[in-house]
Write an enzyme that holds these catalytic residues in place. Structure first.
Site, PDB file in Angstrom:
ATOM      1  CG  ASP A  11      40.721  47.129  47.345  1.00  0.00           C
ATOM      2  OD1 ASP A  11      40.467  47.796  46.685  1.00  0.00           O
ATOM      3  OD2 ASP A  11      40.265  46.106  47.870  1.00  0.00           O
ATOM      4  CG  HIS A  23      41.510  56.497  43.113  1.00  0.00           C
ATOM      5  ND1 HIS A  23      41.663  55.329  43.511  1.00  0.00           N
ATOM      6  CD2 HIS A  23      40.312  56.623  42.397  1.00  0.00           C
ATOM      7  CE1 HIS A  23      40.311  54.489  43.285  1.00  0.00           C
ATOM      8  NE2 HIS A  23      39.753  55.323  42.575  1.00  0.00           N
ATOM      9  CG  LEU A  32      62.156  49.097  42.877  1.00  0.00           C
ATOM     10  CD1 LEU A  32      62.043  47.917  43.575  1.00  0.00           C
ATOM     11  CD2 LEU A  32      61.428  50.126  43.673  1.00  0.00           C
ATOM     12  CB  SER A  71      40.487  41.491  42.870  1.00  0.00           C
ATOM     13  OG  SER A  71      39.754  41.230  43.740  1.00  0.00           O
TER      14      SER A  71
HETATM   15  C1  IPE Z   1      41.544  45.369  42.586  1.00  0.00           C
HETATM   16  O1  IPE Z   1      40.718  45.882  43.341  1.00  0.00           O
HETATM   17  C2  IPE Z   1      42.097  46.062  41.696  1.00  0.00           C
HETATM   18  C3  IPE Z   1      42.966  47.257  41.895  1.00  0.00           C
HETATM   19  C4  IPE Z   1      43.477  47.315  43.193  1.00  0.00           C
HETATM   20  C5  IPE Z   1      43.681  47.977  40.954  1.00  0.00           C
HETATM   21  P1  IPE Z   1      39.173  46.027  43.201  1.00  0.00           P
HETATM   22  O2  IPE Z   1      38.832  46.958  44.170  1.00  0.00           O
HETATM   23  O3  IPE Z   1      38.850  46.388  42.115  1.00  0.00           O
HETATM   24  O4  IPE Z   1      38.756  44.640  43.370  1.00  0.00           O
HETATM   25  P2  IPE Z   1      37.225  43.939  44.093  1.00  0.00           P
HETATM   26  O5  IPE Z   1      36.255  44.537  43.043  1.00  0.00           O
HETATM   27  O6  IPE Z   1      37.032  44.606  45.184  1.00  0.00           O
HETATM   28  O7  IPE Z   1      37.399  42.715  43.867  1.00  0.00           O
HETATM   29  C1  IPE Z   2      41.849  50.569  44.823  1.00  0.00           C
HETATM   30  O1  IPE Z   2      41.111  51.146  45.459  1.00  0.00           O
HETATM   31  C2  IPE Z   2      42.252  51.346  43.544  1.00  0.00           C
HETATM   32  C3  IPE Z   2      41.752  50.940  42.301  1.00  0.00           C
HETATM   33  C4  IPE Z   2      40.984  49.919  42.146  1.00  0.00           C
HETATM   34  C5  IPE Z   2      41.769  52.100  41.152  1.00  0.00           C
HETATM   35  P1  IPE Z   2      39.441  51.232  45.342  1.00  0.00           P
HETATM   36  O2  IPE Z   2      39.052  52.310  44.412  1.00  0.00           O
HETATM   37  O3  IPE Z   2      39.203  49.718  44.935  1.00  0.00           O
HETATM   38  O4  IPE Z   2      39.001  51.442  46.850  1.00  0.00           O
HETATM   39  P2  IPE Z   2      37.727  50.721  47.678  1.00  0.00           P
HETATM   40  O5  IPE Z   2      38.152  49.134  47.671  1.00  0.00           O
HETATM   41  O6  IPE Z   2      36.202  51.113  46.957  1.00  0.00           O
HETATM   42  O7  IPE Z   2      37.936  51.343  48.998  1.00  0.00           O
HETATM   43 MG    MG Z   3      38.545  48.166  45.916  1.00  0.00          MG
END
Ligand code: IPE
Ligand code: IPE
Ligand code: MG
Length: 236
Positions: A13, A30, A124, A182
């Site tokens: 995240d 990303h 792995l 999440s």
């Molecule tokens: C969890 O992150 C999903 C992934 C890392 C793919 P999110 O950014 O979607 O989670 P919330 O919305 O902050 O809980």
């Molecule tokens: C996690 O990073 C990756 C995905 C959920 C695809 P985020 O895109 O949720 O990044 P933040 O939480 O908005 O910084």
């Molecule tokens: Mg996020």
């Protein structure tokens, strides 16, 4: 002391915030996240971690702005086109975990091809959770058992869930400073150790992985027993 975890799972995240802080589009975060994942896979290989499970796209991430969702889908296709060869050469077995039937034909074909090409690898197992949700997983397992007329028990659910090919994660890491699951591995993380990192995922490096593994090593996993029992067991 528990040593190096056999199975590490990560909620990657913080990509969006990493990009926004640099006045870049979220998709640039990303892309940078892919670099962090490449480093992390290599670090896991170097440390003899046997299973790495990462959360790349959740069941709920479809609700993001359309350009971000399509950016993530095309990123997956282009990353696979580039990375499968080196992953294969490094002994990594790729597995995709989630409601894959709901993906576009192009994305699904890429995932299936990557799985086929790396199927024999043993060093792995890299599980990529994509269109994955812990609730989806429990529900799909229950539906399949019910359709087959099988009893729904902890054991039958466990072997019908999406990660039945690996043991439960020993360590779950979440980057990005949030303290929540999440909808990640709801069932499989029942007795995992959790480590939360303030680092945004694109900044997560082998030193941060070592910090998490060290924190894991200081935990006492009791699985419901008393500390005295655990210590006696270790001595035996
Ligand atoms: C969890 O992150 C999903 C992934 C890392 C793919 P999110 O950014 O979607 O989670 P919330 O919305 O902050 O809980
Ligand atoms: C996690 O990073 C990756 C995905 C959920 C695809 P985020 O895109 O949720 O990044 P933040 O939480 O908005 O910084
Ligand atoms: Mg996020």
């Amino acid at each position: 002391m528990s040593g190096v975890p056999h199975h590490i799972a990560i909620v990657m995240d913080g990509n969006g915030r990493w990009a926004t802080r640099r006045f870049l589009p979220r998709v640039a975060g990303h892309r940078q996240g892919v670099e962090a994942l490449r480093r992390c896979v290599q670090a896991c290989l170097d440390r003899d971690v046997r299973v790495l499970t990462v959360f790349a796209f959740s069941s709920e991430n479809w609700d993001r702005p359309q350009d971000e969702v399509s950016g993530l889908m095309s990123l997956m296709v282009s990353v696979l086109a580039k990375e499968v060869k080196p992953l294969k050469a490094n002994g990594v077995q790729l597995r995709f975990v989630g409601a894959l039937h709901a993906l576009s034909d192009k994305v699904r074909a890429g995932l299936e091809q990557a799985e086929r090409e790396t199927a024999g690898n043993q060093r792995l197992v890299l599980n990529i959770c994509f269109n994955y949700g812990g609730r989806w997983d429990i529900a799909q397992a229950a539906q399949r058992l019910a359709a087959a007329g099988e009893a729904i028990t902890e054991a039958s659910l466990g072997r019908t869930m999406a990660l039945a090919h690996v043991p439960d994660p020993d360590l779950v890491i979440r980057t990005g400073g949030e303290f929540r699951i999440s909808n990640f591995l709801l069932w499989q993380s029942a007795y995992s150790e959790f480590v939360f990192s303030d680092k945004l995922w694109p900044e997560f490096d082998p030193a941060a992985l070592d910090d998490a593994i060290a924190a894991y090593g200081r935990r006492e996993r009791r699985f419901g027993k008393t500390s005295e029992q655990v210590v006696a067991n270790q001595a035996a």
